[in-house]
Design an enzyme around this catalytic site. Structure first.
Site, PDB file in Angstrom:
ATOM      1  CG  LEU A  48     -23.591   5.888  10.243  1.00  0.00           C
ATOM      2  CD1 LEU A  48     -22.262   6.583  10.523  1.00  0.00           C
ATOM      3  CD2 LEU A  48     -24.102   5.176  11.496  1.00  0.00           C
ATOM      4  CB  ALA A  49     -30.353   7.391   7.538  1.00  0.00           C
TER       5      ALA A  49
ATOM      6  CE  LYS B  54     -41.203  -2.695  10.013  1.00  0.00           C
ATOM      7  NZ  LYS B  54     -41.412  -1.745   8.933  1.00  0.00           N
TER       8      LYS B  54
ATOM      9  N   GLY C 111     -30.229   4.015  11.305  1.00  0.00           N
ATOM     10  CA  GLY C 111     -28.943   3.350  11.458  1.00  0.00           C
ATOM     11  C   GLY C 111     -28.186   3.860  12.670  1.00  0.00           C
TER      12      GLY C 111
ATOM     13  CG  HIS D 276     -45.737  -4.201  11.721  1.00  0.00           C
ATOM     14  ND1 HIS D 276     -45.417  -2.936  11.262  1.00  0.00           N
ATOM     15  CD2 HIS D 276     -45.756  -4.089  13.077  1.00  0.00           C
ATOM     16  CE1 HIS D 276     -45.255  -2.120  12.272  1.00  0.00           C
ATOM     17  NE2 HIS D 276     -45.455  -2.795  13.391  1.00  0.00           N
ATOM     18  CG  ASN D 277     -44.650  -1.507   7.607  1.00  0.00           C
ATOM     19  OD1 ASN D 277     -44.422  -1.870   8.755  1.00  0.00           O
ATOM     20  ND2 ASN D 277     -43.779  -0.823   6.903  1.00  0.00           N
TER      21      ASN D 277
ATOM     22  CB  SER E 298     -41.804  -2.159  13.571  1.00  0.00           C
ATOM     23  OG  SER E 298     -42.853  -1.219  13.747  1.00  0.00           O
TER      24      SER E 298
ATOM     25  CD  GLU F 267     -47.045   1.754  10.424  1.00  0.00           C
ATOM     26  OE1 GLU F 267     -46.631   2.738   9.769  1.00  0.00           O
ATOM     27  OE2 GLU F 267     -46.276   0.880  10.893  1.00  0.00           O
TER      28      GLU F 267
END
Length: 476
Positions: free
Chosen positions: A11-12, A183, A15, A186-187, A129, A190
């Site tokens: 739960l950061a 991903k 999350g 993708h980064n 993302s 970026e």
């Protein structure tokens, strides 16, 4: 008590936001965090009034979920993911599924997929993302694993993903670590995009002396154009106008010029080197962040090293337009390099990637969302075997129309002493790719001279190797 449709561990902020996103689409969820106080804080604040049930042990968490259970793990990549998986395994049953939504290295995802599928559990490595806002309102999702596992998740993923004109920003990427690989690239794109924007900013500020307000207006205008309309240009325009409450002046000028990185850019470069794919713009962007970290050394060097430079004296408006063109050309090269890497990885790793679909799902929710992704999607739809984006008719013509401006900007950068490593790498990529003969014939001759590595000849069939005893055959 009604069983939960979906579960989130970790739960950061990402999350929490993904959990709330899932719940907002009509799916009851269960949540768990290793630190009990974090779970309680979430339940007492953001989860208030939502269809969310909290668990304070993994055993309780698993019991809250309806089978086949779907568990999204949002913890730090690496050993923490393995630790959660090992704790979950004895509690789950055949057919249950674990989804890793972090920025895991694709090799780790390949290993976890094989290990868990062998036990009857499903495993999906899913790139996510969009940052905090995207996670809450609709991210771009890149799930890899088995197609059967994706089908189980599809009703949820298509609802929580960003929605664009041609569908939700999610698709089945491919087997094993394909989702996390896409991903990662993708980064990497970026990284390139952000560095190119930073270099455009540096040129306009250092060569023209533009104020932050003027820069805001320029970037806001650029964001209205077909070429540069994008999330990163939009937020850059916002950054220029943000006033720091403490100093009552623009915050940007108080931010230390030392950039961090979390590894995905470096992983992209390493993978490209292993696969033999040239991605110089992305490589330059990673190097630029590393160079920026030498802050104290650079401050000391600035007092010792001077350069012979010529101040800019040209027309400001004309130069601004040229920087815009150079930025667009360089961005095309960055995306072309990323797509070329995905193509090669797909062939070598058996991912069977659909590059048109990969571009489509980046159109919304994600950090590199941009207007011209539609053009990239169309290019690969029209020609799935397109070897390089620069050969697509529209992109080819776009660069041909702008290349003089691109070259002019590099001349100004060099003469004024402004480092533009990603702009330079992009133009070098273009110039290398467009030439039918490069100087590596000399490189091959050197390799054969000192190491008998052999060479091929232009007047013989490809694949035939030749060696010369150079010392004995040198002309007098």
């Amino acid at each position: 008590m009604t069983k939960r449709t979906f579960g989130v561990i970790g739960l950061a902020v990402m999350g929490e936001n993904l959990a709330l996103n899932v719940e907002s689409r009509g799916f009851p969820i269960a949540v768990y965090n290793r630190t009990e106080s974090k779970t309680k804080a979430f339940m007492e604040t953001r989860a208030q009034g939502k269809d969310v049930k909290a668990a304070y042990s993994l055993e309780e968490f698993v019991k809250l979920l309806e089978p086949p259970r779907k568990v999204l793990v949002m913890v730090k990549a690496g050993k923490p993911v393995d630790a959660v998986i090992q704790q979950l395994k004895p509690l789950l049953e055949k057919g249950d599924m674990i989804i890793d939504g972090g920025n895991s290295l694709y090799d780790d995802t390949e290993r976890r997929t094989q290990e868990l599928e062998a036990t009857g559990l499903g495993f999906v490595g899913m790139g996510v993302s969009g940052g905090e806002e995207g996670a809450l309102k609709g991210p771009s999702l890149m799930p890899g694993g088995t197609e059967a596992a994706y089908k189980e998740l599809e009703p949820i993923l298509t609802k929580i993903a960003a929605q664009v004109d041609d569908g939700p920003c999610v698709t089945f990427i491919g087997p094993g670590g394909a989702g996390h690989y896409v991903k990662m690239v993708h980064n990497g794109i970026e990284y390139g995009d952000m560095q190119l924007i930073a270099e455009a900013y540096d040129l306009l500020k250092s060569c023209l002396g533009l104020s932050n307000q003027e820069l805001h207006e320029i970037f806001a205008e650029w964001n209205t154009t077909d070429e540069l309309n994008s999330f990163l240009i939009e937020i850059t325009a916002d950054i220029f106008k943000y006033v720091d409450k403490e100093s009552n002046t623009h915050l940007l000028d108080f931010i230390l010029d030392a950039a961090g990185q979390k590894g995905t850019g470096r992983w992209t470069v390493v993978s490209a080197l292993e696969l033999g794919v040239a991605i110089p713009t992305i490589f330059a962007a990673v190097n630029a962040r590393i160079m920026s970290s030498y802050k104290e050394e650079r401050v000391a060097a600035a007092k010792e090293i001077t350069a012979t430079t010529t101040p800019f004296t040209g027309d400001k408006k004309e130069f601004i337009n040229k920087v815009k063109d150079a930025l667009y050309c360089s961005k095309m090269c960055s995306y072309a390099q990323g797509m070329a890497l995905l193509r090669k990885a797909s062939e070598e790793k058996g991912y069977n990637l659909n590059l048109a679909e990969d571009a489509r799902i980046w159109k919304g929710g994600c950090i590199i969302q941009a207007g011209f992704l539609d053009k990239i999607k169309n290019a690969f739809t029209e020609n799935p075997n397109l070897p390089n984006l620069l050969l697509a008719p529209e992109f080819k013509q776009s660069i041909l129309d702008r290349q003089q401006a691109w070259r002019d900007v590099l001349v100004v950068a060099n003469s004024t002493g402004i480092a533009v490593p990603a702009f330079s790498a992009s133009l070098d990529y273009f110039d290398s790719y467009r030439r039918d003969r490069l100087p590596q014939n000399l490189t091959q001759a050197q390799r054969d001279y000192f190491g008998a590595h052999t060479y091929e000849r232009v007047d013989k069939p490809r694949g035939e190797s030749f060696h010369t005893e150079w010392v004995r055959n040198l002309s007098p």
